[in-house]
Design a protein around this motif. Sequence first.
Motif, mmCIF file in Angstrom:
data_model
loop_
_atom_site.group_PDB
_atom_site.id
_atom_site.type_symbol
_atom_site.label_atom_id
_atom_site.label_comp_id
_atom_site.label_asym_id
_atom_site.label_seq_id
_atom_site.Cartn_x
_atom_site.Cartn_y
_atom_site.Cartn_z
ATOM 1 N N GLY A 201 47.170 -8.145 -31.396
ATOM 2 C CA GLY A 201 47.506 -7.257 -32.509
ATOM 3 C C GLY A 201 48.114 -5.965 -32.013
ATOM 4 O O GLY A 201 48.440 -5.063 -32.789
ATOM 5 N N GLU A 202 48.314 -5.889 -30.705
ATOM 6 C CA GLU A 202 48.902 -4.708 -30.084
ATOM 7 C C GLU A 202 50.413 -4.703 -30.281
ATOM 8 O O GLU A 202 51.019 -5.731 -30.603
ATOM 9 C CB GLU A 202 48.560 -4.692 -28.585
ATOM 10 C CG GLU A 202 49.419 -5.601 -27.701
ATOM 11 C CD GLU A 202 49.185 -7.081 -27.899
ATOM 12 O OE1 GLU A 202 50.037 -7.877 -27.450
ATOM 13 O OE2 GLU A 202 48.161 -7.462 -28.504
ATOM 14 N N ASN A 203 51.031 -3.543 -30.087
ATOM 15 C CA ASN A 203 52.487 -3.473 -30.100
ATOM 16 C C ASN A 203 52.987 -3.306 -28.664
ATOM 17 O O ASN A 203 52.203 -3.241 -27.718
ATOM 18 C CB ASN A 203 52.992 -2.343 -31.007
ATOM 19 C CG ASN A 203 52.433 -0.983 -30.618
ATOM 20 O OD1 ASN A 203 52.231 -0.694 -29.438
ATOM 21 N ND2 ASN A 203 52.187 -0.127 -31.605
ATOM 22 N N PHE A 231 41.084 -19.766 -32.473
ATOM 23 C CA PHE A 231 40.124 -20.856 -32.370
ATOM 24 C C PHE A 231 39.420 -21.055 -33.718
ATOM 25 O O PHE A 231 39.144 -20.078 -34.430
ATOM 26 C CB PHE A 231 39.095 -20.561 -31.283
ATOM 27 C CG PHE A 231 39.652 -20.635 -29.894
ATOM 28 C CD1 PHE A 231 39.789 -21.857 -29.252
ATOM 29 C CD2 PHE A 231 40.055 -19.486 -29.228
ATOM 30 C CE1 PHE A 231 40.305 -21.937 -27.962
ATOM 31 C CE2 PHE A 231 40.566 -19.562 -27.946
ATOM 32 C CZ PHE A 231 40.697 -20.789 -27.318
ATOM 33 N N PRO A 232 39.126 -22.299 -34.071
ATOM 34 C CA PRO A 232 38.408 -22.560 -35.329
ATOM 35 C C PRO A 232 37.071 -21.841 -35.356
ATOM 36 O O PRO A 232 36.470 -21.573 -34.313
ATOM 37 C CB PRO A 232 38.216 -24.090 -35.299
ATOM 38 C CG PRO A 232 39.262 -24.600 -34.368
ATOM 39 C CD PRO A 232 39.445 -23.527 -33.331
ATOM 40 N N HIS A 233 36.633 -21.517 -36.558
ATOM 41 C CA HIS A 233 35.313 -20.920 -36.796
ATOM 42 C C HIS A 233 35.208 -19.491 -36.267
ATOM 43 O O HIS A 233 34.098 -18.960 -36.144
ATOM 44 C CB HIS A 233 34.197 -21.785 -36.192
ATOM 45 C CG HIS A 233 34.293 -23.233 -36.531
ATOM 46 N ND1 HIS A 233 34.253 -23.707 -37.829
ATOM 47 C CD2 HIS A 233 34.475 -24.329 -35.737
ATOM 48 C CE1 HIS A 233 34.384 -25.012 -37.829
ATOM 49 N NE2 HIS A 233 34.525 -25.425 -36.574
ATOM 50 N N THR A 234 36.339 -18.868 -35.931
ATOM 51 C CA THR A 234 36.323 -17.452 -35.549
ATOM 52 C C THR A 234 36.960 -16.627 -36.669
ATOM 53 O O THR A 234 37.718 -17.156 -37.491
ATOM 54 C CB THR A 234 37.088 -17.215 -34.243
ATOM 55 O OG1 THR A 234 38.479 -17.541 -34.442
ATOM 56 C CG2 THR A 234 36.526 -18.061 -33.115
ATOM 57 N N ARG A 237 40.842 -16.807 -36.806
ATOM 58 C CA ARG A 237 41.373 -18.169 -36.710
ATOM 59 C C ARG A 237 42.738 -18.336 -37.390
ATOM 60 O O ARG A 237 43.482 -19.264 -37.063
ATOM 61 C CB ARG A 237 40.387 -19.166 -37.306
ATOM 62 C CG ARG A 237 40.084 -18.933 -38.778
ATOM 63 C CD ARG A 237 38.965 -19.856 -39.270
ATOM 64 N NE ARG A 237 38.591 -19.606 -40.657
ATOM 65 C CZ ARG A 237 37.736 -18.684 -41.043
ATOM 66 N NH1 ARG A 237 37.153 -17.918 -40.125
ATOM 67 N NH2 ARG A 237 37.436 -18.512 -42.324
ATOM 68 N N ASN A 238 43.066 -17.443 -38.334
ATOM 69 C CA ASN A 238 44.332 -17.572 -39.054
ATOM 70 C C ASN A 238 45.461 -16.729 -38.460
ATOM 71 O O ASN A 238 46.593 -16.775 -38.947
ATOM 72 C CB ASN A 238 44.147 -17.195 -40.534
ATOM 73 C CG ASN A 238 43.238 -18.165 -41.258
ATOM 74 O OD1 ASN A 238 43.302 -19.377 -41.023
ATOM 75 N ND2 ASN A 238 42.384 -17.651 -42.125
ATOM 76 N N ARG A 239 45.158 -15.969 -37.404
ATOM 77 C CA ARG A 239 46.214 -15.206 -36.751
ATOM 78 C C ARG A 239 47.062 -16.147 -35.904
ATOM 79 O O ARG A 239 46.531 -17.021 -35.216
ATOM 80 C CB ARG A 239 45.605 -14.109 -35.858
ATOM 81 C CG ARG A 239 46.666 -13.241 -35.187
ATOM 82 C CD ARG A 239 46.084 -12.091 -34.392
ATOM 83 N NE ARG A 239 47.155 -11.319 -33.806
ATOM 84 C CZ ARG A 239 47.834 -10.378 -34.450
ATOM 85 N NH1 ARG A 239 47.523 -10.091 -35.697
ATOM 86 N NH2 ARG A 239 48.813 -9.730 -33.858
ATOM 87 N N PRO A 240 48.394 -16.006 -35.953
ATOM 88 C CA PRO A 240 49.238 -16.927 -35.180
ATOM 89 C C PRO A 240 49.036 -16.762 -33.679
ATOM 90 O O PRO A 240 48.732 -15.665 -33.202
ATOM 91 C CB PRO A 240 50.661 -16.542 -35.585
ATOM 92 C CG PRO A 240 50.558 -15.128 -36.054
ATOM 93 C CD PRO A 240 49.197 -15.020 -36.697
ATOM 94 N N PRO A 241 49.204 -17.836 -32.909
ATOM 95 C CA PRO A 241 49.077 -17.734 -31.453
ATOM 96 C C PRO A 241 50.204 -16.912 -30.866
ATOM 97 O O PRO A 241 51.291 -16.804 -31.444
ATOM 98 C CB PRO A 241 49.157 -19.192 -30.987
ATOM 99 C CG PRO A 241 49.935 -19.876 -32.061
ATOM 100 C CD PRO A 241 49.548 -19.202 -33.342
ATOM 101 N N SER A 242 49.944 -16.337 -29.717
ATOM 102 C CA SER A 242 50.977 -15.572 -29.023
ATOM 103 C C SER A 242 51.975 -16.530 -28.385
ATOM 104 O O SER A 242 51.609 -17.589 -27.865
ATOM 105 C CB SER A 242 50.338 -14.697 -27.948
ATOM 106 O OG SER A 242 51.324 -14.011 -27.205
#
Length: 332
Positions: A201-203, A231-234, A237-242
């Motif tokens: 979430g950093e710039n 990762f699921p259950h975190t 979990r809905n944030r896109p991967p880097s």
Amino acid sequence: MFSKLLDTALNEGINKKLALQILEESYLPQNALKLFAAASSVRDKNLGKELYFTAGIGGVLPCKIVPRCRYCFYAVAEPFPLSAMLACVKKIEELGIKQLHLGGGSCLDGYDEEILTMVRAIQDSSEVLIEVNFGPSLSIETIKSLKALQVLSITSSLETTNEELFRQTKPGDSLEKRKEILETCEEEGIPIRSMMMVGLGENYADRIEHLFYMRQFNNLYHLRFSRFKPFPHTVMRNRPPSSPWELARTIAVARLIMPKVNLGLAVGNQLDDIPLWYAAGGGSQVLGIMVTQKNKNNSLEGEVHEINGAFIHNQMPIISHYLNGMGVSISL
């Protein structure tokens, strides 16, 4: 124009403003390729081209950070049995590995006795060089004891130096304590390892600040880069991967900032990320073997051997195949 930025960084030195500009403008492939070439040249000059394998034992202790970090999937309920650990270390040595890191599980109140017990037991039964990675779990006295035991390094991973982002994503953790570990190791003359997470979430400015913060430590020998993975259950979990592209460009700029530091890969990366990491100026150290308490049905690749209820994942054949295909040699 971009080539001039690189020439300035290579010949006159790099500052935060220049590093940020290079990182921003490297989003274009034609610029990134120039950056990768420059970073690789710096790596070859300072660290050489040859790589070597290391091993890691993860999930060694339960994590007692409460509340849990919002992206963390960590789920080890019990300590890694010492007898199983020692059996795994023996197998790791048989496979030719000389360097091992112990990691996983943090406790703000300290895991001092547990860590010292493990290190002493391994040293009593093997010749492997040990690195420890337990976040803010060490007192100053334990750091001094680990120095006396001649551990290879101590890790304190910050993930991000953006204080607000740290609080949002790691509400139960302490950035201050993690920094204190680095500062104590610096004062004691102990080699330091740390980690930056890309995509938390950093710039871009946050990343540059983080890299220049790390550069102040003369004893920093290894900075690893984690690619954010939901990762699921975190909570996250809905944030896109880097993107691997984001990671590679960040590593390449880090190479210009820290020419002699080993720049490695951490959690969230796959074996398929290794060629791009190397092309972007990555370091000389590659994790070839990972030991876990979990069963075979996980995300790790490679040959799997079970010993005393633990699982040794030997990824060296796959990694060697990838790197040999690039004309790069790797040794034990």
